[in-house]
Enzyme design. Structure first.
Site, PDB file in Angstrom:
ATOM      1  N   LYS A  73     -22.912 -11.834  37.166  1.00 44.01           N
ATOM      2  CA  LYS A  73     -22.961 -11.608  38.616  1.00 44.01           C
ATOM      3  C   LYS A  73     -24.381 -11.115  38.887  1.00 44.01           C
ATOM      4  CE  LYS A  73     -20.877 -11.289  42.622  1.00 44.01           C
ATOM      5  NZ  LYS A  73     -20.643 -12.495  43.407  1.00 44.01           N
TER       6      LYS A  73
ATOM      7  N   ASP B 255      -7.398 -14.909  31.646  1.00 44.92           N
ATOM      8  CA  ASP B 255      -6.022 -14.900  32.170  1.00 44.92           C
ATOM      9  C   ASP B 255      -5.828 -16.017  33.192  1.00 44.92           C
ATOM     10  OD1 ASP B 255      -5.258 -12.876  30.537  1.00 44.92           O
ATOM     11  OD2 ASP B 255      -4.634 -11.497  32.113  1.00 44.92           O
TER      12      ASP B 255
ATOM     13  N   ASP C 135     -12.116 -10.882  30.653  1.00 45.70           N
ATOM     14  CA  ASP C 135     -10.723 -10.465  30.772  1.00 45.70           C
ATOM     15  C   ASP C 135     -10.038 -11.246  31.897  1.00 45.70           C
ATOM     16  OD1 ASP C 135      -8.390  -9.082  30.502  1.00 45.70           O
ATOM     17  OD2 ASP C 135      -9.160  -7.146  31.149  1.00 45.70           O
TER      18      ASP C 135
ATOM     19  N   ASP D  33     -17.695 -15.565  40.381  1.00 44.61           N
ATOM     20  CA  ASP D  33     -16.845 -16.076  41.468  1.00 44.61           C
ATOM     21  C   ASP D  33     -16.833 -17.598  41.477  1.00 44.61           C
ATOM     22  OD1 ASP D  33     -19.501 -15.598  42.018  1.00 44.61           O
ATOM     23  OD2 ASP D  33     -19.184 -14.739  44.008  1.00 44.61           O
TER      24      ASP D  33
ATOM     25  N   TYR E   3     -15.761  -1.398  30.661  1.00 41.66           N
ATOM     26  CA  TYR E   3     -14.558  -0.787  30.085  1.00 41.66           C
ATOM     27  C   TYR E   3     -14.891   0.434  29.224  1.00 41.66           C
ATOM     28  CZ  TYR E   3     -11.721  -4.795  31.527  1.00 41.66           C
ATOM     29  OH  TYR E   3     -11.070  -5.746  32.259  1.00 41.66           O
TER      30      TYR E   3
END
Ligand code: NAD
Length: 361
Positions: A193, A253, A249, A225, A142
């Protein structure tokens, strides 16, 4: 005397903040604590008034406070702006960076006797869950530079971001996470990852190194994942989940929906001095604005976190949580948590919670 800067913002922000004020007034009445609050404009509302999402006066008010209680910013009215001028980036992301709020805490709890709120099947969710997400908030893709667009060939424009983490950034957030795990079930799952990304390989190396200083805490690594799958298969297997910015993030959610609604989840963003910005995990939900339909619980739980993490008043924080739990057990639900037929308004929900808090405190 505690000072809180209140930034309601846009969309449902002001409505759910009104309910947080009710809670503050009960606390002041019952606990004789001096809390000084001052409200400031932020987000789209501030753009309309002052042509900037974060007016100088708002930033000064935040600097002079012990904590910030934030609503939400943004909405379709400001979608025409360039990304860096949009309310979310030019106010919220700026505040996170300005105050060095590198720790983002998002507790996601599903209470055992409220498991019907979750979209997951009863057999998966029967034990509820209690997860503390700890997300690195001011690094990673980000904020990584360079980022931008290459418009040289209009037939084939390219765009790029940089996913970058340093040893020190990973060390700081990992140490905080391990300390939190010591106060809980002593289990951390670190997300990355590392099968593809260099920044994730370093993340895994550094988290593993930090874990050596916390031998009582059990550390597991999961690819993001697989983590997304495991959260749906059995969220009760998790205790503390440590994430880089982007993966945090997304997974938080996902987890929000497992608790029933985005309107239930609070978040705290802290720096090392425990100065914090407290806000609902959700956004400004423009489609609910001015309808008295939004769920105020995430905003009220954000206030509970403020008492816990910035003011060290854990008893008050627990009392607020218990008042919410009691209200839900009494059968009061806002629209997002209901079958669509029987529900209470935003303001009734806030009033019921504050009445219960008055009895508990
Ligand atoms: P959103 O979080 O506002 O809404 C997503 C879904 O969750 C919607 O269905 C909404 O109705 C529901 N929801 C969210 N909060 C709720 C609540 N308290 N009660 C009941 N339902 C609730 O995300 P979005 O729709 O992607 O974004 C809307 C605007 O909010 C955009 O402008 C976005 O940029 C902004 N946004 C702001 C923040 C922030 O201020 N921290 C975070 C995310 C999005």
């Amino acid at each position: 005397m505690y000072k809180i800067a209140i930034l309601p913002g846009d969309g449902i922000g002001p409505e759910i903040m009104t309910e947080a004020y009710k809670i503050l007034s009960v606390i002041q009445k019952k606990k004789k604590i001096k809390i000084y609050t001052k409200e400031f404009d932020v987000g789209g509302k501030a753009i309309d008034k002052y042509n900037t999402a974060l007016p100088k006066n708002t930033l000064k008010g935040c600097q002079e406070s012990d904590a910030i209680l934030f609503g939400a910013v943004g909405g379709p009215k400001w979608n025409y702006l360039l990304p860096e001028k949009k309310p979310e980036i030019s106010s919220l992301l700026f505040l996170r960076k300005f105050f060095n709020l590198f720790i983002n805490l998002r507790p996601a709890k599903l209470y055992k006797n409220l498991n019907n709120l979750s979209p997951l099947k009863e057999k998966i969710i029967k034990n509820g869950f209690d997860i503390l997400f700890i997300r690195e908030l001011i690094g990673g893709i980000y904020f990584g530079l360079p980022k931008g667009r290459n418009n040289l060939n209009p037939e084939n424009i390219s765009a790029f971001d940089t996913a970058i983490y340093s040893t020190n950034e990973i060390k700081k957030i990992s140490k905080f996470a391990f300390k939190q795990a010591l106060k809980r079930k002593k289990k951390i799952v670190s997300i990355d990852k590392a099968n593809v990304l260099e920044s994730s390989i370093l993340w895994r190396e550094v988290v593993t190194k930090v874990s050596k200083d916390f031998p009582e805490v059990q550390l597991t690594h999961l690819y993001v994942d697989n983590a997304a799958i495991q959260l749906i298969k059995d969220p009760s297997q998790f205790d503390v989940i440590l994430c880089p910015n982007l993966f945090g993030d997304i997974l938080t959610d996902e987890c929000a929906i497992l608790t029933g609604s985005l309107g239930m989840l609070p978040s705290a963003s802290l720096n090392k001095k425990k100065f914090g910005l407290y806000e609902p995990a959700g956004g400004s939900a423009p489609e609910l604005q001015n309808k008295n339909l939004a769920n105020p619980i995430a905003q009220i739980l954000s206030l509970a976190m403020l008492f816990k993490y910035s003011f060290n008043l854990t008893n008050i924080s627990l009392a607020i949580e218990n008042a919410i739990l009691l209200t839900l057990k009494q059968g009061y639900f806002t629209q997002d948590l209901s079958n669509g037929l029987n529900f209470v308004t935003t303001s009734t929900m806030g009033t019921k919670i504050s009445e219960n808090l008055l009895k508990i405190l």
